[in-house]
Scaffold this active site. Structure first.
Site, PDB file in Angstrom:
ATOM      1  N   ARG A  47       5.724 -11.116   4.807  1.00  0.00           N
ATOM      2  CA  ARG A  47       6.461 -11.013   4.511  1.00  0.00           C
ATOM      3  C   ARG A  47       7.786 -11.098   4.897  1.00  0.00           C
ATOM      4  O   ARG A  47       8.793 -11.245   5.909  1.00  0.00           O
ATOM      5  CB  ARG A  47       7.015  -9.298   3.986  1.00  0.00           C
ATOM      6  CG  ARG A  47       8.387  -9.326   2.980  1.00  0.00           C
ATOM      7  CD  ARG A  47       8.203  -9.197   1.603  1.00  0.00           C
ATOM      8  NE  ARG A  47       8.593  -8.285   1.320  1.00  0.00           N
ATOM      9  CZ  ARG A  47      10.034  -8.749   0.676  1.00  0.00           C
ATOM     10  NH1 ARG A  47      10.508 -10.297   1.003  1.00  0.00           N
ATOM     11  NH2 ARG A  47      10.886  -8.673  -0.062  1.00  0.00           N
ATOM     12  N   GLU A  55       7.852 -10.258  -9.098  1.00  0.00           N
ATOM     13  CA  GLU A  55       7.171  -9.937  -8.549  1.00  0.00           C
ATOM     14  C   GLU A  55       6.148 -10.575  -9.924  1.00  0.00           C
ATOM     15  O   GLU A  55       6.473 -10.702 -11.287  1.00  0.00           O
ATOM     16  CB  GLU A  55       6.831  -8.050  -9.361  1.00  0.00           C
ATOM     17  CG  GLU A  55       7.532  -7.483  -8.474  1.00  0.00           C
ATOM     18  CD  GLU A  55       7.217  -7.506  -6.756  1.00  0.00           C
ATOM     19  OE1 GLU A  55       6.259  -7.958  -6.901  1.00  0.00           O
ATOM     20  OE2 GLU A  55       8.070  -6.964  -5.509  1.00  0.00           O
ATOM     21  N   ARG A 104       3.158  -4.904   7.110  1.00  0.00           N
ATOM     22  CA  ARG A 104       3.174  -6.396   7.485  1.00  0.00           C
ATOM     23  C   ARG A 104       3.504  -7.192   8.230  1.00  0.00           C
ATOM     24  O   ARG A 104       5.215  -6.276   8.409  1.00  0.00           O
ATOM     25  CB  ARG A 104       3.367  -6.407   5.795  1.00  0.00           C
ATOM     26  CG  ARG A 104       2.235  -6.453   4.874  1.00  0.00           C
ATOM     27  CD  ARG A 104       3.806  -6.796   2.907  1.00  0.00           C
ATOM     28  NE  ARG A 104       4.513  -6.640   3.327  1.00  0.00           N
ATOM     29  CZ  ARG A 104       5.459  -6.320   1.562  1.00  0.00           C
ATOM     30  NH1 ARG A 104       5.072  -6.945   0.776  1.00  0.00           N
ATOM     31  NH2 ARG A 104       7.012  -5.643   1.471  1.00  0.00           N
TER      32      ARG A 104
END
Length: 164
Positions: A47, A55, A104
């Site tokens: 990330r 999104e 992440r």
């Protein structure tokens, strides 16, 4: 700032024992602010720190409900893919917190071919807004300035989606 990422058993939280310089290879573009890389023979989801792209559409998965794409989400994903071709090399730099709540890696991403600062480029060209989550704040001011410039130039999501 701390460079490198910790992948080997026994390394401390400050990155000692990390992959030599955080070099990785892009395996997939997940969306505008998330990529998958191969580093040290492992696949990792990364990330990008300090930015938030709109999104893309997601189907339902586990407890997560489906969602529709947000304005400019698909374009942000494509742009990130143009910056980071699958198979290209990247250098990952972490800040204070190494992983998010989803596991992440959190990183500032640089193309190894020319040193381009990918997180910055995405914001500066209007594909993301700044998202500062302390304590990972090393480039927060730079990202805010880049977003203001993109908005002032009326590029990317600023032109396509109206004022956010």
């Amino acid at each position: 700032m701390l460079c490198g990422l910790c992948f080997v058993a026994g390394c401390d939280s400050r990155g000692s024992g990390a992959a030599a310089d955080g070099d990785a290879v892009v395996a997939r573009i997940v969306d505008g602010d998330t990529i998958e890389v191969t580093i040290g023979g492992r696949q990792e989801r990364v990330r990008l720190i300090g930015i938030d792209t709109p999104e893309i559409a997601h189907p339902a998965f586990g407890d997560r409900p489906p969602n529709d794409a947000e304005c400019y989400g698909d374009q942000a994903q494509v742009y990130t893919g143009e910056l980071l071709a699958v198979g290209s090399g990247v250098r990952l730099e972490r800040d204070v917190v190494a992983r998010d709540d989803y596991g992440r890696l959190l990183a500032y991403v640089y193309r190894t071919s020319d040193g381009a600062f990918v997180n910055y480029e995405i914001v500066r060209h209007g594909f993301a807004q700044p998202l500062t989550i302390a304590p990972n704040t090393t480039f927060a001011e730079l990202f805010v300035d880049a977003a203001r410039a993109a908005e002032g130039d009326d590029v990317g999501l600023w032109a396509a989606c109206g004022r956010q």
